[in-house]
Design a protein around this motif. Structure first.
Motif, PDB file in Angstrom:
ATOM      1  N   ALA A   1       0.849  -1.189   0.000  1.00  0.00           N
ATOM      2  CA  ALA A   1       0.000   0.000   0.000  1.00  0.00           C
ATOM      3  C   ALA A   1       0.881   1.234   0.000  1.00  0.00           C
ATOM      4  CB  ALA A   1      -0.923   0.003   1.218  1.00  0.00           C
TER       5      ALA A   1
ATOM      6  N   ASP B   1       0.254   3.903   1.537  1.00  0.00           N
ATOM      7  CA  ASP B   1       0.194   4.409   2.905  1.00  0.00           C
ATOM      8  C   ASP B   1       0.755   3.331   3.835  1.00  0.00           C
ATOM      9  OD1 ASP B   1      -0.616   5.054   5.531  1.00  0.00           O
ATOM     10  OD2 ASP B   1      -2.342   6.184   4.789  1.00  0.00           O
TER      11      ASP B   1
ATOM     12  N   GLU C   1       0.974   3.211   7.021  1.00  0.00           N
ATOM     13  CA  GLU C   1       0.100   2.945   8.175  1.00  0.00           C
ATOM     14  C   GLU C   1      -1.027   1.996   7.793  1.00  0.00           C
ATOM     15  OE1 GLU C   1      -2.680   5.381  11.429  1.00  0.00           O
ATOM     16  OE2 GLU C   1      -1.369   6.457  10.032  1.00  0.00           O
ATOM     17  N   ARG C   2      -1.601   2.222   6.627  1.00  0.00           N
ATOM     18  CA  ARG C   2      -2.674   1.346   6.151  1.00  0.00           C
ATOM     19  C   ARG C   2      -2.147  -0.064   5.903  1.00  0.00           C
ATOM     20  NH1 ARG C   2      -5.849   4.329   1.848  1.00  0.00           N
ATOM     21  NH2 ARG C   2      -7.153   4.962   3.596  1.00  0.00           N
TER      22      ARG C   2
ATOM     23  N   GLU D   1      -1.701  -1.769   9.282  1.00  0.00           N
ATOM     24  CA  GLU D   1      -2.963  -2.168   9.904  1.00  0.00           C
ATOM     25  C   GLU D   1      -3.499  -3.462   9.318  1.00  0.00           C
ATOM     26  OE1 GLU D   1      -5.461   1.173   9.293  1.00  0.00           O
ATOM     27  OE2 GLU D   1      -4.584   2.375  10.929  1.00  0.00           O
ATOM     28  N   LEU D   2      -3.472  -3.567   7.985  1.00  0.00           N
ATOM     29  CA  LEU D   2      -3.984  -4.779   7.352  1.00  0.00           C
ATOM     30  C   LEU D   2      -3.065  -5.961   7.644  1.00  0.00           C
ATOM     31  CD1 LEU D   2      -6.025  -6.252   5.678  1.00  0.00           C
ATOM     32  CD2 LEU D   2      -4.932  -5.370   3.594  1.00  0.00           C
TER      33      LEU D   2
ATOM     34  N   VAL E   1      -3.277  -2.899  -2.183  1.00  0.00           N
ATOM     35  CA  VAL E   1      -4.240  -2.021  -1.520  1.00  0.00           C
ATOM     36  C   VAL E   1      -4.240  -0.656  -2.192  1.00  0.00           C
ATOM     37  CG1 VAL E   1      -4.926  -0.988   0.674  1.00  0.00           C
ATOM     38  CG2 VAL E   1      -3.861  -3.258   0.642  1.00  0.00           C
TER      39      VAL E   1
ATOM     40  N   VAL F   1      -9.645   0.685  -1.187  1.00  0.00           N
ATOM     41  CA  VAL F   1      -9.895   1.532  -0.023  1.00  0.00           C
ATOM     42  C   VAL F   1     -10.906   2.595  -0.434  1.00  0.00           C
ATOM     43  CG1 VAL F   1      -7.686   1.118   1.099  1.00  0.00           C
ATOM     44  CG2 VAL F   1      -7.870   2.932  -0.591  1.00  0.00           C
TER      45      VAL F   1
ATOM     46  N   SER G   1     -10.342   5.250  -3.277  1.00  0.00           N
ATOM     47  CA  SER G   1      -9.653   4.786  -4.482  1.00  0.00           C
ATOM     48  C   SER G   1     -10.646   4.385  -5.561  1.00  0.00           C
ATOM     49  CB  SER G   1      -8.756   3.589  -4.163  1.00  0.00           C
ATOM     50  OG  SER G   1      -7.740   3.957  -3.264  1.00  0.00           O
TER      51      SER G   1
ATOM     52  N   VAL H   1     -11.269  -3.074   1.689  1.00  0.00           N
ATOM     53  CA  VAL H   1     -10.279  -3.328   2.729  1.00  0.00           C
ATOM     54  C   VAL H   1     -10.927  -3.885   4.000  1.00  0.00           C
ATOM     55  CG1 VAL H   1     -10.320  -0.976   3.696  1.00  0.00           C
ATOM     56  CG2 VAL H   1      -8.211  -2.354   3.826  1.00  0.00           C
ATOM     57  N   GLU H   2     -12.198  -3.514   4.254  1.00  0.00           N
ATOM     58  CA  GLU H   2     -12.875  -3.988   5.468  1.00  0.00           C
ATOM     59  C   GLU H   2     -13.085  -5.500   5.465  1.00  0.00           C
ATOM     60  OE1 GLU H   2     -13.500   0.253   4.919  1.00  0.00           O
ATOM     61  OE2 GLU H   2     -13.892  -1.472   3.596  1.00  0.00           O
TER      62      GLU H   2
END
Length: 257
Positions: free
Chosen positions: A7, A9, A11-12, A15-16, A40, A63, A66, A75-76
């Protein structure tokens, strides 16, 4: 299976990665051949990962902010889709679709090491305010199906079926499922230039830049790569399907065709 989260990002991505590990899945910190890449982002992320990792297996993940014409997984619910990938049956619960890339050759060699495209390769003048002047020959099944030595226009694009939903569709208003698509972008000459042609997967498209006062340089661009190849009048180029391919994971229950 092993997984790698890619990704823009960090941070993203972190997290995933954490969510997948908490669910018990093997997620590597750096890409390794054989790992499934959770791409992502949007369509641009797919092209970036296809370009960076060569011939990966991608699980595209969207996401909220996007755009993604080809993305089925948000992503959820990415962890749930990985679970289905692990426990489901290929061909029934999911399938892997192989997408061949394009390559561009000069004298039989790639114009640049690794110059391959998942969506399209397109030619246009090095200056955005000038038309490109070029010759084009389309060879399909050993026969010339279109040829001109005096095309003038914004350029020419060769697309894959995967890429036909992108730039190719913006030029032609259409898509295709098999073969290669050749699109003339705003051609002024010749008068009978087709807007587009759809040819077989084994077809070859030869381009020759015509040397003129303002047309001695053109750019050969692949996908959304910011580093184009500068084509000169003494570099006739051939665009064709590459043996290199990207595999994308699809889920029939998400409306897959």
């Amino acid at each position: 299976m092993r997984y790698f989260v890619s990704a823009a990002d960090d941070e993203r991505a972190g997290e995933l990665t954490e969510r997948l590990r908490n669910a018990g899945y093997d997620v590597v910190e750096e890409y390794e051949p054989g790992a499934v890449v959770l791409s992502v982002g949007g369509d641009g992320a797919i092209l970036y990962n296809a370009r960076r990792y060569g011939e990966p297996t991608l699980l595209p993940v969207r996401v909220a902010d996007s755009e993604g014409n080809r993305i089925q997984v948000d992503v959820e619910d990415a962890v749930d889709r990985v679970s289905l990938l692990e426990s489901g049956r290929e061909g029934e619960d999911y399938r892997t679709v192989r997408h061949h890339k394009l390559t561009a050759l000069v004298d039989g060699d790639p114009v640049r090491d690794g110059f391959r495209a998942m969506n399209d390769v397109h030619l246009h003048h090095a200056s955005p305010v000038r038309a490109a002047k070029f010759g084009v020959t389309v060879i399909d099944g050993g026969e010339v199906v279109y040829e001109t030595d005096g095309a003038i226009g914004d350029g020419l694009l060769v697309a894959t079926p995967f890429g036909s939903t992108a730039y190719y569709r913006s030029i032609t208003g259409s898509t295709f499922a098999e073969g290669l698509g050749v699109a003339f972008n705003n051609a002024h000459k010749p008068a009978d230039a087709p807007e587009s042609l759809v040819v077989s997967p084994g077809a070859r498209v030869r381009l020759t830049l015509n040397e003129t006062t303002y047309g001695e340089n053109a750019l050969l661009v692949r996908d959304d790569d910011p580093d184009p190849y500068r084509l000169s009048a003494d570099d006739p180029v051939e665009i064709r399907r590459s043996e290199a391919a990207v595999e994308a994971i699809r889920f029939p229950d998400r409306g897959d065709e």
